[in-house]
Design an enzyme around this catalytic site. Structure first.
Site, PDB file in Angstrom:
ATOM      1  N   HIS A  40       5.499   2.943   5.126  1.00  0.00           N
ATOM      2  CA  HIS A  40       4.764   3.816   6.043  1.00  0.00           C
ATOM      3  C   HIS A  40       4.936   3.292   7.464  1.00  0.00           C
ATOM      4  O   HIS A  40       4.831   2.083   7.690  1.00  0.00           O
ATOM      5  CB  HIS A  40       3.278   3.843   5.655  1.00  0.00           C
ATOM      6  CG  HIS A  40       2.485   4.777   6.506  1.00  0.00           C
ATOM      7  ND1 HIS A  40       2.558   6.148   6.364  1.00  0.00           N
ATOM      8  CD2 HIS A  40       1.640   4.548   7.538  1.00  0.00           C
ATOM      9  CE1 HIS A  40       1.776   6.714   7.274  1.00  0.00           C
ATOM     10  NE2 HIS A  40       1.206   5.761   7.995  1.00  0.00           N
ATOM     11  N   GLN A  91      13.102  -1.999  12.187  1.00  0.00           N
ATOM     12  CA  GLN A  91      12.336  -3.001  11.434  1.00  0.00           C
ATOM     13  C   GLN A  91      12.065  -2.545   9.997  1.00  0.00           C
ATOM     14  O   GLN A  91      12.014  -3.363   9.079  1.00  0.00           O
ATOM     15  CB  GLN A  91      11.023  -3.332  12.152  1.00  0.00           C
ATOM     16  CG  GLN A  91      11.229  -3.917  13.542  1.00  0.00           C
ATOM     17  CD  GLN A  91      12.195  -5.093  13.535  1.00  0.00           C
ATOM     18  OE1 GLN A  91      12.076  -6.007  12.713  1.00  0.00           O
ATOM     19  NE2 GLN A  91      13.168  -5.080  14.449  1.00  0.00           N
TER      20      GLN A  91
END
Ligand code: GAR
Length: 198
Positions: free
Chosen positions: A109, A173
């Site tokens: 998420h 990331q």
């Protein structure tokens, strides 16, 4: 060797980072990439990598999540996965589905959960004046974007940031975080980690 099914709805960049990580001494291998959307760009990327793909379209089941999920479960369970990875799979899942895969399903998420569950995470973080954003891999439970946190990566928010610019820095990331989280999960390590800055 653990068998991994990956569920996508779109471009599948996280799926690619997971698939490409599962080589050599990695304890898991991809066995299925499934999309609810036949146009998902990730399907071709999976096929190029020799991974079996499937589509379960949610639209014929509009208004009947249970019927959609029953078909999903049938196709997924045919591939006998030990682990399910949600990677940009943009359908709300009911307790019937999350319960079926309890302890075996993880999700990425694009926020530092428990902050900013749901959609438009980057715009909401900027709007709230946050100085830091990031992404989270967590075990999937019945509650949306909830469940034990496995790993997080942090990304500074710049004073002039836009949601798009921030999203693309967070995505970089995500591609580091998710493979590391999957590897640890496949090894049975469910402790929380923070991804070191690169
Ligand atoms: C990723 O940013 C992922 O974190 C997000 O969708 C994007 C999918 O990109 N997931 C969610 O928002 C789940 N609620 P990808 O298809 O290129 O991996």
């Amino acid at each position: 060797m653990k068998r991994v099914a990956i569920l996508i709805s779109g471009g599948g960049s996280n799926m690619v980072s997971l698939v490409d990580s599962m080589t050599g001494d990695h304890p898991a291998r991809p066995v299925l990439v499934l999309s609810n959307n036949a146009d998902a760009g990730g399907l071709a990327k999976a096929a190029e990598r020799g991974i079996p793909t499937a589509v379960v379209d949610h639209r014929p089941h509009r208004g009947d999540r249970a019927a959609f999920e029953a078909e999903l479960i049938k196709v997924i369970d045919d591939a006998r996965p030990d682990i399910l990875c949600l990677a940009g799979f943009m359908r709300i899942l009911t307790e019937g589905f999350t319960g079926h895969y309890a302890g075996r399903m993880i999700n990425i998420h694009p926020s530092l959960l428990p902050k900013y569950r749901g959609l438009h995470t980057h715009a909401r973080a900027i709007e709230a004046g946050e100085t830091e954003a990031g992404c989270t891999v967590h075990e999937v439970t019945a509650e949306l974007d909830d469940g034990p946190i496995l790993g997080q990566a942090r990304v500074p928010i710049r004073p002039d940031d836009t949601p798009e610019a921030l999203a693309s820095r967070v995505l970089v990331q995500e591609h580091r975080l998710y493979p590391m989280a999957l590897r640890r999960f496949a090894e049975g390590n469910r402790t929380t980690f923070d991804l070191p800055a690169d």
